[in-house]
Design a protein around this motif. Structure first.
Motif: not given
Ligand SMILES: [Ca+2]
Length: 402
Positions: A322, A324, A326, A328-330, A333
Motif C-alpha cells: 500500500d 500511499n 491509505d 486500500q490497494i488501487d 499503488d
Molecule cells: Ca493505497
C-alpha cells in the motif's frame, strides 16, 4: 520482491521517464532551431501533427456525460473532437449514451411512469438489471434527465440536461465549428453492435445514413468511427471512406502488469459469438496490427497496453504494498513499467494510436505521476500517441500545448 527486481523496476521506470524528458528536450530544441517565430514543432505522431484531444463522453469531469452541455464544455476547454457513444431507441433513433442500460446515467429509476420497464437483459454475455434505451421511444427518452454517475464528481447538474440524438450532436459540432472558426470533429462509437443487431436495431446503416445527410462520407470529413468489435468495422469499411478505429480493451491489469483477459472481456464480442479464439491482446501484435490496417485507419487501445504498471511486494509476503498508505490497494499503488512497443508497431503498420481513458482525479493515476495528470499526458505524448480520449480536455490540451 527481491532487491534485484526492485532495481530492475527502478531502472525501467527511469528509462520511461527519461524518454519523456528526451522528447521535451527535442521539442525545445526544435523550437530554437526554427528561430522561434513560425518554427514548426514536429511531434512523434504518425504524421508529425499535434496529438488530438478527444473529449471522451464530452467533458464528464465537469458535466454529466453524453449531454450537449458536456460536449459544449469539452469544446470550450479545447477538445478537437467530441465523442458520442451511440445506442438505438425502440423506434430506431441513434442517441448518445454510454450503454444501452441507462439506470445510472439518467433519473429513470425515480420515474414512476417507467417503473414497469425495469427488466433483465443479457448484453454481450452478461446479465444486467435496469432500464434500457431499446425499450424507450425517443419521445419517452426525451422526458428523462442526465445524472453524473461518478459520485466524486460535481452532482449539481443532475436532473437538468436531456439525452441528445446523434443529429443534435452533429448539429452542435457544426455550429460550434462555424462560431469558433476551428474544426470540431465527431468521434462516434457503435456500442455493442452484435447485441443491437440481435434486438433488430442494427446501428451501422443508420449511422452511415445520418452521416451522409451531413455530407460526411470521406477520409477528410471531420468524423472518425470507432468500435470494439471487428465485424462491424469491416462492414463499415465496405461502405464508407470515413476513418475507422479498432478499440482494444481488456478485463483488468494483473498485479505484475500483464493484461487480464477474462471472458467476456478477453476479445471482441463478435469473436466470442463466432468462436474466434483471437484475443484483444493478439490484435496488438505486429501481425494483428497489419490485419487491422486492412480495414481500419487507427487503433484505440486501453492505456495499460502502452504503459503497463505493477503492484510491488517489497517484503515478499504475497500481499501488494500500500504505497500511499491509505489502507486500500488501487492504481495509486502501482508503479510504471517500461513502455511497450505498441505505438511503434502500430505506426510501422501505418495506424494512428488514440489511447483511452485519461482522467485527472488522483485515484486514476499511477504512483509515478504523484497525483499530477499533466505528468501522465506528457509521458503518453512522448511515446507518440496521435490522440488521447480525455475527460478533462483542458488538462490534455495544456499538457500538449504548453
Ligand atoms: Ca493505497
Amino acid at each position: 520482491m527481491t532487491r534485484l527486481a526492485t532495481q530492475q523496476v527502478t531502472l525501467a521506470l527511469a528509462a520511461t521517464l527519461a524518454q519523456a524528458l528526451a522528447l521535451a528536450l527535442a521539442l525545445a530544441l526544435a523550437g530554437c532551431a526554427g528561430g522561434g517565430r513560425g518554427a514548426v514543432v514536429k511531434y512523434p505522431t504518425l504524421d508529425g501533427a499535434k496529438p488530438l484531444i478527444i473529449g471522451h463522453r464530452g467533458a464528464p469531469g465537469y458535466r454529466p456525460d453524453h449531454t450537449l452541455e458536456s460536449y459544449r464544455k469539452a469544446i470550450e476547454l479545447g477538445a478537437d473532437f467530441i465523442e458520442p457513444d451511440l445506442v438505438a431507441t425502440r423506434d430506431g433513433v441513434l442517441v448518445a449514451r454510454h450503454e444501452p442500460n441507462i439506470t445510472e446515467t439518467t433519473d429513470v429509476k425515480s420515474r414512476p411512469e417507467f417503473a414497469s420497464r425495469k427488466t433483465l437483459k443479457t448484453v454481450d454475455g452478461l446479465e444486467q438489471e435496469g432500464w434500457f434505451v431499446t425499450d424507450f421511444t425517443l419521445a419517452e427518452l426525451k422526458t428523462l434527465r442526465a445524472i453524473q454517475p461518478f459520485t466524486d464528481r460535481n452532482q449539481s447538474f443532475n436532473g437538468q440536461f436531456s439525452i441528445p440524438t446523434f443529429d443534435e450532436v452533429l448539429d452542435l459540432a457544426r455550429s460550434e465549428s462555424a462560431r469558433l472558426g476551428r474544426s470540431i470533429g465527431v468521434y462516434p462509437e457503435t456500442k455493442h453492435p452484435t447485441w443491437h443487431a440481435s434486438q433488430g436495431l442494427r446501428l451501422e446503416d443508420r449511422l452511415l445514413a445520418t452521416l451522409a445527410r451531413y455530407g460526411y462520407t470521406s477520409r477528410t470529413s471531420p468524423v472518425i468511427l470507432q468500435s470494439f468489435e471487428v465485424g462491424n468495422l469491416k462492414y463499415l469499411r465496405g461502405k464508407t471512406q470515413l476513418r475507422l478505429v479498432q478499440l482494444v480493451d481488456a478485463d483488468d491489469v494483473n498485479a505484475d502488469g500483464s493484461m487480464r483477459l477474462d471472458p467476456p472481456f478477453d476479445r471482441p464480442y463478435d469473436f466470442t459469438v463466432a468462436g474466434d479464439a483471437r484475443t484483444f491482446a493478439s490484435l496488438l501484435t505486429p501481425e494483428g496490427l497489419k490485419e487491422i490496417r486492412t480495414y481500419a485507419d487507427g487503433i484505440g487501445p486501453w492505456k495499460p497496453y502502452l504503459v503497463p504498471s505493477r503492484l510491488l511486494d517489497a517484503n515478499n509476503d504475497g500481499q501488494p504494498d500500500d504505497l500511499n498508505g491509505d489502507g486500500q490497494i488501487d492504481i495509486r499503488d502501482r508503479v510504471l513499467l517500461p513502455a511497450s512497443d505498441v505505438v511503434k508497431h502500430a505506426h510501422a503498420a501505418g495506424l494512428f494510436v488514440h489511447a483511452y481513458t485519461f482522467r485527472s482525479e488522483p485515484r486514476w493515476l499511477d504512483s509515478d505521476y504523484r497525483g499530477d495528470p499533466m505528468a501522465e499526458y506528457r509521458l503518453f505524448y512522448s511515446l507518440g500517441v496521435d490522440g488521447v480520449f480525455s475527460e478533462f480536455a483542458d488538462h490534455a490540451r495544456a499538457a500538449r500545448d504548453r
